[in-house]
Design a protein around this motif. Structure first.
Motif, short mmCIF file in Angstrom:
data_model
loop_
_atom_site.label_atom_id
_atom_site.label_comp_id
_atom_site.label_asym_id
_atom_site.label_seq_id
_atom_site.Cartn_x
_atom_site.Cartn_y
_atom_site.Cartn_z
N ASP A 163 -18.61 -1.98 41.26
CA ASP A 163 -17.37 -2.53 41.80
C ASP A 163 -17.61 -3.62 42.86
O ASP A 163 -16.66 -4.21 43.36
CB ASP A 163 -16.53 -1.41 42.42
N PHE A 164 -18.88 -3.86 43.20
CA PHE A 164 -19.20 -4.87 44.20
C PHE A 164 -19.46 -6.23 43.55
O PHE A 164 -20.00 -6.31 42.44
CB PHE A 164 -20.45 -4.47 44.99
N ARG B 70 -16.41 -5.13 47.88
CA ARG B 70 -15.73 -4.20 46.96
C ARG B 70 -14.25 -4.17 47.35
O ARG B 70 -13.90 -3.66 48.41
CB ARG B 70 -16.33 -2.80 47.04
N ASN C 286 -24.27 3.32 42.14
CA ASN C 286 -23.00 2.78 41.65
C ASN C 286 -22.57 1.58 42.48
O ASN C 286 -21.92 1.72 43.51
CB ASN C 286 -21.92 3.87 41.69
N THR C 287 -22.93 0.40 42.03
CA THR C 287 -22.50 -0.83 42.71
C THR C 287 -21.69 -1.72 41.77
O THR C 287 -21.51 -2.91 42.03
CB THR C 287 -23.73 -1.62 43.22
N GLY D 284 -22.25 -7.70 49.67
CA GLY D 284 -21.36 -7.30 48.59
C GLY D 284 -19.93 -7.11 49.06
O GLY D 284 -19.69 -6.75 50.23
N ALA E 100 -11.02 -0.96 49.02
CA ALA E 100 -11.82 0.19 49.45
C ALA E 100 -11.12 1.01 50.53
O ALA E 100 -11.49 2.17 50.75
CB ALA E 100 -13.18 -0.29 49.96
N SER F 82 -22.28 -0.90 55.71
CA SER F 82 -21.03 -1.48 55.24
C SER F 82 -19.89 -0.99 56.11
O SER F 82 -20.02 0.00 56.85
CB SER F 82 -20.76 -1.13 53.77
N THR G 291 -17.18 6.30 49.43
CA THR G 291 -17.47 7.20 48.33
C THR G 291 -18.68 8.07 48.65
O THR G 291 -19.67 7.60 49.18
CB THR G 291 -17.75 6.38 47.05
N CYS H 32 -15.25 -0.94 56.03
CA CYS H 32 -13.99 -1.35 55.43
C CYS H 32 -12.96 -1.39 56.54
O CYS H 32 -12.71 -0.39 57.22
CB CYS H 32 -13.54 -0.39 54.34
N PHE I 263 -11.54 -4.80 52.00
CA PHE I 263 -12.81 -4.88 51.28
C PHE I 263 -13.84 -3.96 51.94
O PHE I 263 -13.89 -3.85 53.17
CB PHE I 263 -13.39 -6.30 51.30
N GLU I 264 -14.67 -3.30 51.14
CA GLU I 264 -15.90 -2.76 51.69
C GLU I 264 -16.89 -3.91 51.69
O GLU I 264 -17.24 -4.45 50.63
CB GLU I 264 -16.45 -1.60 50.87
#
Length: 465
Positions: A305-306, A461, A302-303, A459, A464, A281, A50, A283, A447-448
Motif C-alpha cells: 500500500d506504500f 500510505r 506488507n508494503t 514511503g 492510514a 513512520s 498495522t 500518521c 498518510f503514513e
C-alpha cells in the motif's frame, strides 16, 4: 413525471458524494464547509499502525486538540496568525541551515554552542513515553528537524525551568539513570554533533553538559545522560541517550520535552537502528479530534500500500530528510513547471505546518487553484497565506484535487480538504526563490509517512489514520 426517477437519482448521488466527502469526481471533491460540520469537543477515535512484531508504535496527537494528554493542554490555543508567525520562523531557519546560509539569532543569557534545531513553539504533535525505571510518563513533542531528545529534570525549579503539568523527571528515583562522564567517548561524539556545552563543575566528578539553542533563541542546557525509554509495556530502549534539562529559557509551553527524529547520530532513529533498521513512520490525523501514531521500524513484508520515492540527505548534514519532487497537479491536470525548479530538493518535516514551494512552482499552483475555485470569493491574505476564501453561506464546497509527484513517478493525492486547506486557505506558500522547499505537515495528513534510511526511501500510505 417521467423525469422524477432521474431527479431522485441525481439528488441521491449528490447526497452520497457529500456524505463520503473524499471521493474524487473528475479531479474535484465535494466537502462540507467547517461551519456546517458539527463540533467535536472530545477525542473521537484512536488510530494505530498495522500490527507487526518488528515494529513498535505509540499514539500521536495534536497538542492543541482533545486527544492530547491533559498535561500538555495550554491555557489557550494560539491564533492562526501566531501559528503562521512561528511556522515562518521555523521554515526560514530550516532552509537557512539546510542551504548552509548563516543564521543570525538574538543573544541568549546562557553560553551554548551554535544555533541548532528550529523553533520549539511551532511544533504541534506529541507522544507520551516512559522515562526511567520505574517508568514515568513524559509527553514530548516530535520533531524530524531535531536530533537530540531532552526532558526537564529535577532539581530544576521555577526560576530555571518553565512550568509543566507532569511531574519533572527525577533521575535520583530511577534505577537505570546514568549521567555521561565528561571524558567519555559519548561526550566527545556529542561535541562532533555540535551539542556539547563543556562540563559541569561538580566537585565529585565532571559530567558531560549538552546545550541547544533553537531558531527562536529558546535554550535548553543540562546533563547528557542515558536512561531506559519505554515506548509501551514490554517495549523498552535501554541506554537511550538524552538531555536531562536543568535550565530552559524561552517560550516553552506545558510539554515535558522533545523527541528528536532527525537523521544524525544523537536521534532516537539512529540510536535504535540496530533494532529497527533506521526506519520510522508516523500518521498525522486529518484534524485535532482524532489520533494518529508514531512507529519505529518498517513493515516486515506488507508494503504493497506504500508508494516509495528515493530518500536523500541534506548536503549540510544528516538531520533533514530530502526527497525530489518532479511535478504538481491540480484538478487532475499536471501544471507546466520545469523539472529544474525542484532540483534543490524538498525537505519533509513533521514540525513545519505550511509547505514552502520554489517560487515558480507556487506561482503555477496558485494560478491553477484560484481558477478552479473561482466560484468562491477570495479574502485578503492571512499572514503568508495569500489564497483564502469566504465560504459563508455555502454548506458544501467543491475543492480541486491537489497531487504531488516525486522521483520514481510516484504521485500522491493530498487528502481533501484537510491536506489542502488550512482555515479555508491554500496551505502552500512561495519560498521567494527556486531553492530548497519544505513539505509541511498539513500536506502529510492521513498518510503514513515512512522514513527508511536503511533502504534509502520514503514511503506514503494513504488513508492510514
Amino acid at each position: 413525471m417521467a423525469s422524477s426517477p432521474l431527479l431522485l437519482c441525481v439528488i441521491f448521488c449528490s447526497y452520497c458524494l457529500v456524505a463520503l466527502g473524499g471521493r474524487h469526481e473528475r479531479g474535484f471533491v465535494l466537502v462540507p464547509t467547517s461551519s456546517s460540520s458539527a463540533s467535536e469537543p472530545a477525542c473521537s477515535s484512536v488510530s494505530q499502525v498495522t500490527s507487526d512484531p518488528n515494529r513498535a508504535s505509540v499514539p500521536l496527537a495534536h497538542r492543541q486538540g482533545p486527544c492530547a494528554p491533559a498535561s500538555v493542554a495550554s491555557s489557550g490555543k494560539p491564533s492562526l496568525a501566531e501559528r503562521l508567525r512561528r511556522d515562518r520562523a521555523r521554515r526560514s531557519h530550516i532552509l537557512s541551515k539546510a542551504s548552509g546560509r548563516t543564521v543570525t539569532l538574538s543573544g541568549a543569557s546562557v553560553s551554548i554552542p551554535t544555533s541548532l534545531g528550529a523553533a520549539v513553539d511551532s511544533l504541534e504533535y506529541v507522544v507520551t513515553l516512559g522515562f526511567g525505571t520505574p517508568a514515568v510518563q513524559q509527553t514530548v513533542l516530535i520533531d524530524t528537524g531535531s536530533d537530540l531528545s531532552w526532558v526537564q529534570c529535577k532539581p530544576c525549579d521555577s526560576t530555571a525551568c518553565y512550568p509543566q503539568k507532569d511531574p519533572l523527571f527525577d533521575p535520583t528515583a530511577s534505577s537505570t539513570y546514568a549521567p555521561v562522564p565528561c571524558d567519555s567517548n559519548a561526550c566527545k561524539a556529542l561535541a562532533d554533533g555540535g551539542y556539547n556545552d563543556g562540563c559541569t563543575n561538580r566537585t565529585d566528578s565532571s559530567l558531560c553538559q549538552y546545550g541547544i539553542e533553537y531558531g527562536n533563541a529558546d535554550t535548553t542546557v543540562g546533563v547528557y545522560s542515558t536512561e531506559t525509554l519505554t515506548l509501551k509495556p514490554g517495549v523498552a530502549i535501554r541506554n537511550f541517550s538524552f538531555g536531562c534539562g536543568l535550565r530552559q529559557q524561552g517560550t516553552f509551553d506545558k510539554f515535558d520535552g522533545l523527541l528528536g527524529l532527525g537523521g544524525a547520530p544523537e536521534s532516537l532513529v539512529s540510536q535504535t537502528a540496530g533494532t529497527y533498521g533506521g526506519a520510522f513512520s508516523y500518521c498525522l490525523p486529518p484534524g485535532n479530534t482524532t489520533t494518529g501514531f508514531l512507529a519505529l521500524g518498517a513493515p516486515s513484508n506488507n508494503t504493497a500500500d506504500f508508494l516509495f520515492t528515493p530518500l536523500h540527505s541534506s548536503p549540510e548534514g544528516p538531520t533533514f530528510y530530502v526527497v525530489t519532487m518532479t511535478g504538481i497537479s491540480v484538478g487532475g491536470k499536471k501544471l507546466d513547471i520545469p523539472p529544474a525548479v525542484f532540483s534543490r530538493g524538498m525537505i519533509i518535516d513533521s514540525g513545519t505546518v505550511i509547505t514552502g514551494l520554489p517560487e515558480t512552482a507556487y506561482s503555477a499552483l496558485r494560478t491553477a487553484f484560484r481558477s478552479a475555485m473561482s466560484a468562491y470569493p477570495l479574502l485578503p491574505p492571512k499572514e503568508d497565506l495569500d489564497t483564502c476564501y469566504n465560504f459563508t453561506g455555502f454548506s458544501n464546497v467543491t475543492v480541486p484535487t491537489v497531487s504531488l509527484t516525486f522521483d520514481g513517478d510516484v504521485t500522491i493525492d493530498l487528502d481533501a480538504p484537510s491536506g489542502i486547506l488550512l482555515d479555508d486557505c491554500l496551505a502552500f506558500v512561495g519560498a521567494g526563490s527556486d531553492d530548497t522547499g519544505i513539505i509541511g505537515n498539513v500536506n502529510q495528513r492521513t498518510f503514513e509517512v515512512l522514513y527508511d534510511s536503511g533502504r534509502g526511501h520514503v514511503g506514503f500510505r494513504p488513508g492510514a489514520c
